[in-house]
Design an enzyme around this catalytic site. Sequence first.
Site, PDB file in Angstrom:
ATOM      1  N   THR A  67      73.052  81.114  -0.960  1.00 34.54           N
ATOM      2  CA  THR A  67      72.263  79.887  -0.931  1.00 34.54           C
ATOM      3  C   THR A  67      73.132  78.656  -1.187  1.00 34.54           C
ATOM      4  OG1 THR A  67      70.343  78.786  -1.940  1.00 34.54           O
ATOM      5  CG2 THR A  67      71.791  79.999  -3.406  1.00 34.54           C
TER       6      THR A  67
ATOM      7  N   THR B 285      67.316  80.116  -0.113  1.00 36.27           N
ATOM      8  CA  THR B 285      68.197  81.264  -0.031  1.00 36.27           C
ATOM      9  C   THR B 285      67.867  82.189   1.120  1.00 36.27           C
ATOM     10  OG1 THR B 285      68.929  83.179  -1.298  1.00 36.27           O
ATOM     11  CG2 THR B 285      66.660  82.603  -1.531  1.00 36.27           C
TER      12      THR B 285
ATOM     13  N   SER C  44      69.401  75.189   3.816  1.00 37.34           N
ATOM     14  CA  SER C  44      69.176  75.837   2.525  1.00 37.34           C
ATOM     15  C   SER C  44      70.218  76.903   2.214  1.00 37.34           C
ATOM     16  CB  SER C  44      67.770  76.459   2.476  1.00 37.34           C
ATOM     17  OG  SER C  44      67.649  77.512   3.415  1.00 37.34           O
TER      18      SER C  44
ATOM     19  N   THR D  40      63.206  84.829  -3.721  1.00 37.18           N
ATOM     20  CA  THR D  40      63.300  83.530  -3.080  1.00 37.18           C
ATOM     21  C   THR D  40      62.391  82.560  -3.818  1.00 37.18           C
ATOM     22  OG1 THR D  40      63.174  82.382  -0.949  1.00 37.18           O
ATOM     23  CG2 THR D  40      61.439  83.978  -1.421  1.00 37.18           C
ATOM     24  N   GLY D  41      62.664  81.278  -3.691  1.00 40.79           N
ATOM     25  CA  GLY D  41      61.832  80.287  -4.366  1.00 40.79           C
ATOM     26  C   GLY D  41      62.565  79.595  -5.495  1.00 40.79           C
TER      27      GLY D  41
ATOM     28  N   GLY E  26      64.468  79.263  -8.507  1.00 41.14           N
ATOM     29  CA  GLY E  26      65.311  80.226  -9.208  1.00 41.14           C
ATOM     30  C   GLY E  26      65.118  80.267 -10.697  1.00 41.14           C
TER      31      GLY E  26
ATOM     32  N   ARG F 129      74.084  72.847 -11.478  1.00 37.12           N
ATOM     33  CA  ARG F 129      72.899  73.709 -11.574  1.00 37.12           C
ATOM     34  C   ARG F 129      73.135  75.001 -10.803  1.00 37.12           C
ATOM     35  NH1 ARG F 129      69.179  76.197  -7.661  1.00 37.12           N
ATOM     36  NH2 ARG F 129      67.253  76.637  -8.809  1.00 37.12           N
ATOM     37  N   VAL F 130      72.760  76.113 -11.398  1.00 38.84           N
ATOM     38  CA  VAL F 130      72.861  77.423 -10.769  1.00 38.84           C
ATOM     39  C   VAL F 130      71.489  78.073 -10.806  1.00 38.84           C
ATOM     40  CG1 VAL F 130      73.888  79.725 -10.883  1.00 38.84           C
ATOM     41  CG2 VAL F 130      75.286  77.710 -11.376  1.00 38.84           C
ATOM     42  N   GLY F 131      71.038  78.560  -9.685  1.00 41.99           N
ATOM     43  CA  GLY F 131      69.751  79.244  -9.610  1.00 41.99           C
ATOM     44  C   GLY F 131      69.895  80.737  -9.787  1.00 41.99           C
ATOM     45  N   ASP F 132      68.957  81.467  -9.233  1.00 39.08           N
ATOM     46  CA  ASP F 132      68.922  82.914  -9.434  1.00 39.08           C
ATOM     47  C   ASP F 132      69.822  83.687  -8.471  1.00 39.08           C
ATOM     48  OD1 ASP F 132      67.017  82.044  -7.413  1.00 39.08           O
ATOM     49  OD2 ASP F 132      66.393  84.130  -7.289  1.00 39.08           O
TER      50      ASP F 132
END
Length: 349
Positions: A227, A209, A95, A260-261, A263, A237-240
């Site tokens: 992450t 992350t 991850s 975490t989780g 995003g 795709r980009v998360g938080d």
Amino acid sequence: MADRRRFLKTAALGVTAAALSSRIAPALADGKTAGKTAGTTAGVSGSRKPRVISTWDFGVPANLAAWTVLAKGGRALDAVEAGVMIPESDLKNHSVGRAGYPDRDGHVSLDASIMDGDGSCGAVAALENIAHPIQVARRVMERTPHVLLVGEGAQQFALEQGFKKEKLLTPESEQAWHEWLKTAHYQPSANSEVHDYGKGAGGKDNHDTIGMLAIDAQGRLAGACTTSGMAWKLRGRVGDSPIIGAGLYVDGEVGGATSTGVGEEVIRNAGSFLVVELMRQGRSPQQACEEAVMRIVKKRPQASKDLQVGFLAINREGEVGAFAIQSGFSYAVCDGAKQDGLFPSKSVY
């Protein structure tokens, strides 16, 4: 007249405080969290400097690396960078970093951010072929006028800074990707950071992350977040994690928070910034994390039953708080008294 004005001012302040309390209390006393919050007490007490905290079980070895910096009187910023490089290098961790699972097209792309208590920050997103995105993020912070570089531009900058280009897709991750292609079913699994750690191709839904926050002996705060993102995501795709204010936020006058989780849910609520601002208003780290999680649950009550979001926070006194939607989120704490502390977070469900 002066006494009368002072009396009216004091009374007005009392009414304002009561009104704020009446608005805050229902969110923290929501019946859905009964039995899980234990009265919103802090997870780890304060007054212990230096201290470093991080998300998930693999935060323990990451904290130990950060502690080698803090124990010598080093800066919190140096500590968090050194700390999160451990999971970035861990071939058992699918991850974070070089062993991360790829997107649905087979590309491993990495995101990271770093932030100092004085507001300095840097980040990279959708970075390919560079093993330590957290180091590149710090270079963005210190050597450019920008905060965030993405994709090919981020890679170009990294190469110009002397970083080595290398293949990140490991044999295990490639095998897991080929297994996933048989069904191409996309369903992120809550808490897979723990369930699938070190299990090779068996952990097909691993994602997310490591977020780390530190306070050094001089009281300086810093944070880092890195992450490989959700497995089998759409390319690009980009998360938080690389978004300042979403996956990470630090204010030296108040404290820091990381998430975490999933995003997307954190981005929708500017989650880590929200936690820090709630601490600025007087909440403890534990209360701030709980209120931020409950805001997500309130906005998306049905969706939140199947997804995970967790927040981890520390204030300038070293007090720690953590809260998540689902049970199973863990966080690691390291300080002069104990270097391998690991705690279960309280949760809504």
